[in-house]
Design a protein around this motif. Structure first.
Motif, PDB file in Angstrom:
ATOM      1  N   CYS A   1      13.059  11.621  -2.599  1.00 46.79           N
ATOM      2  CA  CYS A   1      12.323  12.838  -2.257  1.00 46.79           C
ATOM      3  C   CYS A   1      12.453  13.829  -3.413  1.00 46.79           C
TER       4      CYS A   1
ATOM      5  N   ALA B   1       8.468   6.169  -4.280  1.00 50.95           N
ATOM      6  CA  ALA B   1       9.244   4.939  -4.417  1.00 50.95           C
ATOM      7  C   ALA B   1       9.319   4.575  -5.892  1.00 50.95           C
TER       8      ALA B   1
ATOM      9  N   ILE C   1      15.786   8.885   0.304  1.00 51.03           N
ATOM     10  CA  ILE C   1      15.291   8.770   1.680  1.00 51.03           C
ATOM     11  C   ILE C   1      15.608   7.379   2.234  1.00 51.03           C
ATOM     12  N   ALA C   2      15.403   6.364   1.424  1.00 51.01           N
ATOM     13  CA  ALA C   2      15.642   4.993   1.896  1.00 51.01           C
ATOM     14  C   ALA C   2      15.786   4.072   0.710  1.00 51.01           C
ATOM     15  N   LYS C   3      16.411   2.921   0.989  1.00 52.38           N
ATOM     16  CA  LYS C   3      16.499   1.880  -0.035  1.00 52.38           C
ATOM     17  C   LYS C   3      15.932   0.601   0.546  1.00 52.38           C
ATOM     18  N   SER C   4      15.230  -0.166  -0.272  1.00 49.16           N
ATOM     19  CA  SER C   4      14.671  -1.431   0.200  1.00 49.16           C
ATOM     20  C   SER C   4      15.800  -2.406   0.493  1.00 49.16           C
TER      21      SER C   4
ATOM     22  N   PRO D   1      12.836  -1.315  -4.579  1.00 49.79           N
ATOM     23  CA  PRO D   1      12.853   0.068  -5.056  1.00 49.79           C
ATOM     24  C   PRO D   1      13.594   1.023  -4.105  1.00 49.79           C
ATOM     25  N   VAL D   2      13.787   2.249  -4.591  1.00 51.26           N
ATOM     26  CA  VAL D   2      14.377   3.290  -3.754  1.00 51.26           C
ATOM     27  C   VAL D   2      13.318   4.368  -3.494  1.00 51.26           C
ATOM     28  N   ALA D   3      13.397   4.983  -2.312  1.00 58.92           N
ATOM     29  CA  ALA D   3      12.477   6.070  -1.986  1.00 58.92           C
ATOM     30  C   ALA D   3      13.184   7.382  -2.242  1.00 58.92           C
TER      31      ALA D   3
END
Lengths: 684, 89
Positions: free
Chosen positions: B71, B78, B59-62, B67-69
């Motif tokens: 799903c 995360a 979903i997203a990366k910091s 961390p990475v999000a």
């Protein structure tokens, strides 16, 4: 693994005591984090519950009775959220242990499990573990609106048939389905009340890869059977199994869209920094006028009391000890209310978890967690609410480390001290240097905090087990009523839990500064030309000067001398334990009179400039010794309330005592090094 | 410790979730935390729902790629890079 502010919100304590007869049915609420468990608990109990700690731990649980309107006399126990019956962290272990052997209550007759229906296969995992362990389970399906947005609805009847336990759909936001849930509880309880639960309930053996995979295969098959497409498709075959599975396992569409902004590598960070700065400044500035008002109000109350009561130690105890102590508790309230209000909004919308994710990387480098950020930021306003905010960190080690370094953040009570001391060293015609130095002080305090955390986590070793697996819940519109309620209860909790200790400690300091010479004699020579008020001040000062605090001050003199300070600074430092800003008034009191008794009106600064070390003509506040004092204040934990709250939140005196001694020694050494370093450079 | 989905074709070039790009979607084939020894988070990851055969989406990366999000099973979790590296796709 992850608890939340919401979990700690459940620790409201309002009813004075919930009577606990042993024969009442015991119902325990269990659920995964973010599954709506605490909302359900609040709805079921109304506000009739109290909190307690599990023996020997800081994990809290709430116990209450069903709201009278439900007409069901049973105890209901809330527990922190867990993802599985197999604990992975000490806090989860306490929670699960209590499920099987509660330290206070019997085994639960019934367990209500909250399950987020928009992620059913995950949530049924815990449900099935509980059923397998032999508990009588009732499932409360939450977040049905999120599932509907994905285009599905759930057949509770089908789920009931497959899982062989009651399944009720509820809406925590609107309170729908509650009466149905209660009816099922009552029904179920009547069925099981004569059962001997003890023999039936067994703790399952630790999970293996195979057992987890098998269990998930089972929950998936149930999920497939109970989920129905919301709109009946024209051709049933189009609901191909694979597409079906994929769609129901999608994340909430609306949240994914929002995350494109909020978790954007650049804009996400910008939003985070802007929103956090806004919250920080509002804690700082919004609360200030209210705090000043409260502080003034209690000051007035205190002086009225001493004017009304006949002058004796008793009137002083009431005015200076009790009223001032209660005033101190009240002074912190505005900051605490504002902080908890914002935290509540952040938590309930789902943003707090995102913020923690954004900032986790840099903080993990010094052994902290993404969730340490908000408490650390709040620490710049006041350590009291900050240490309380550290509850959102579920990893115990990281939580304790965060609490440990919070006193190093430059709290607002230090500001008046810095302002006074900086005015002494900075040339009056260049005020911008003071502003710049203040900025440097704030930055340095953050750096010292980071270094301290780094050192401690290095010393503590064991970095490996610090995992960060945090669910990012779907964004939701917060329910204002719940946020206000949560803020209210948490503020009440602060008054109840920290208030007593703070008042007690301030009474102790009062006694130190008041006894033994309660009625000091002042020669009439000095008092002749003075007003009544000035005489009072003189008496007050004389009493402090001959008090136990002063004796301690004198005892500390050998330590203070290398820093260029004398015992008067020592007394002021001891008085500052009540609150740091007291240093300013204590210093004023001790200097104005001890220099020359008739010079009461002289300005504070002027008298500090001319003050000399006793029995010599060496100035007391030189550039070096003043900078030393500033550095001392940056590091030392000069705050009795922080000590008290640290004791409350860590569950023992161990951490606060270590904090107090480490920071005092470090502050002393740093100040000593600075003073002597400056002197070596020729700056006196 | 390696947990494999035997029904899936072995991936010729195994990658981990940590290497996936933003928005990318893949099927978990294996969990492996051998490199972390005692602290292997595999069981915990499995319990959270990262089982072989499941679809995961980034979903997203910091800003720091960590961390990475991710799903999985209808929710977003995360994970730090260290844990994400244990999930092979």
């Amino acid at each position: 693994m992850y608890s939340s502010v919401k979990d700690s919100a459940s620790c409201h304590d309002r009813s004075d005591s919930v009577v606990v007869p042993n024969d009442l049915p015991v119902i325990t609420l269990v659920g995964q984090p973010n599954s709506g468990k605490t909302t359900l608990f609040n709805l079921l109990t109304g506000s009739n519950f109290k909190t307690a700690n599990y023996a020997g731990s800081t994990v809290e649980f709430s116990v209450g009775k069903f709201d009278a309107k439900f007409d069901f006399n049973a105890l209901i126990i809330d527990s922190p959220g867990v993802t599985s019956i197999h604990p992975q962290s000490p806090d989860e272990e306490t929670t699960i242990d209590a499920l099987f052997h509660h330290p206070v209550y019997k085994l639960p007759d019934l367990i209500i499990v909250t399950a987020d229906s928009s992620q059913l296969s995950r949530q049924l995992y815990l449900v099935h573990q509980l059923i397998e362990s032999g508990f009588n389970v009732i499932i409360a399906l939450t977040m049905n609106d999120l599932l509907e947005k994905k285009g599905f609805e759930i057949s509770a009847a089908k789920a009931e048939e497959l899982l062989k336990c009651p399944v009720v759909k509820i809406n925590g936001r609107k309170g729908a389905g509650l009466s149905d849930l209660i009816a099922r509880c009552r029904q179920q309880y009547e069925m099981v009340m004569f059962e001997n639960a003890k023999g039936k309930i067994k703790r399952p053996s630790p999970p293996t890869e195979e057992s987890v995979i098998t269990l998930y295969a089972f929950t998936e098959s149930i999920e497939k059977q109970v989920l129905l497409p919301k709109e009946k498709p024209i051709d049933i075959k189009t609901v191909n199994k694979k597409i079906f599975n994929v769609r129901s396992h999608d994340a909430d569409e609306y949240s994914v869209k929002l995350d494109k902004l909020f978790l954007h590598p650049f804009w996400g960070l910008v939003f985070f920094i802007v929103s956090m700065s806004a919250i920080f400044t509002s804690i700082f500035w919004l609360a200030q006028p209210i705090m000043d008002g409260i502080s003034e109000g209690f000051g007035l109350l205190s002086s009225w009391t001493s004017a009304l009561l006949p002058p004796s130690w008793l009137s002083d105890l009431v005015a200076q000890g009790i009223i001032a102590g209660i005033g101190m508790v009240a002074t912190f309230l505005p900051q605490i209310v504002i902080l908890f209000l914002f935290l509540g909004i952040l938590e309930d919308t789902g943003y707090l978890a995102r913020g923690a994710m954004l900032i986790d990387k840099p903080l993990s480098k010094i052994g902290l967690n993404g969730r340490s950020f908000v408490p650390m930021l709040s620490g710049f306003a006041c350590a009291i609410p900050a240490i309380m905010a550290a509850r959102t960190i579920s990893n115990r080690r990281e939580r304790l480390l965060t609490i440990f370094i919070i006193p190093l953040m430059s709290c607002s009570a230090r500001l008046p001290v810095y302002a006074l001391l900086l005015a002494l060293v900075v040339p009056p015609d260049k005020p911008w240097i003071a502003g710049l130095s203040l900025g440097a002080i704030y930055l340095t305090s953050l750096t010292i905090g980071a270094i301290a955390a780094g050192i401690i986590s290095k010393l503590a070793g064991k970095k490996g087990n610090s995992a960060f697996m945090l669910e990012l819940p779907a964004y939701r519109k917060p329910v204002v009523r719940y946020i206000l309620k949560g803020t209210y209860y948490k503020s009440i909790l602060y008054i109840q839990k920290a208030g007593g200790t703070i008042v007690f400690c301030s009474l102790f300091i009062w006694a130190l500064t008041y006894f033994p010479n309660t009625e000091p004699a002042i020669s009439t020579e000095i008092t002749n030309n003075l007003t009544r008020e000035e005489v009072f001040k003189l008496i007050e000062f004389e009493r402090t000067n001959t008090s136990y605090a002063a004796s301690i001050g004198h005892m500390t003199e050998p330590f203070l001398e290398p820093l260029g300070w004398d015992w008067r600074v020592g007394v002021s430092l001891i008085s500052a334990f009540v609150a740091r800003e007291v240093f300013v008034s204590a210093m004023a009191l001790s200097l104005r009179i001890s220099e020359n008794g008739d010079d009461l009106q002289a300005s504070m600064l002027e008298s500090m400039r001319v003050a000399t070390i006793a029995n010599s003509d060496k100035p007391l506040f030189t550039t070096a010794s003043t900078i030393g004092l500033i550095i001392f204040f940056m590091i030392a934990m000069q705050c009795i309330s922080t000590l008290a709250i640290s004791r409350k939140e860590t569950g023992s005196w161990k951490i606060p005592i270590i904090q107090q001694s480490v920071y005092s020694i470090a502050a002393y050494i740093a100040a000593l090094a600075a003073v002597n370093g400056l002197r070596a450079l020729g700056i006196q | 410790m390696a947990i494999e989905n035997k029904d899936l074709e072995p991936n010729p070039k195994p990658r981990t979730v940590a290497e996936m790009g933003c928005g990318e979607c893949a099927t978990i084939c294996k969990l492996s935390g051998e490199h972390l020894g005692q602290n292997s988070p595999c069981i915990k990851l499995l319990e959270l729902g990262f089982t072989p055969g499941q679809l995961v989406t980034i979903i997203a990366k910091s800003p720091f790629q960590d961390p990475v999000a991710v799903c999985v099973r209808g929710t977003v979790i995360a994970l730090r890079k260290q844990e994400a590296e244990c999930i092979q796709v």
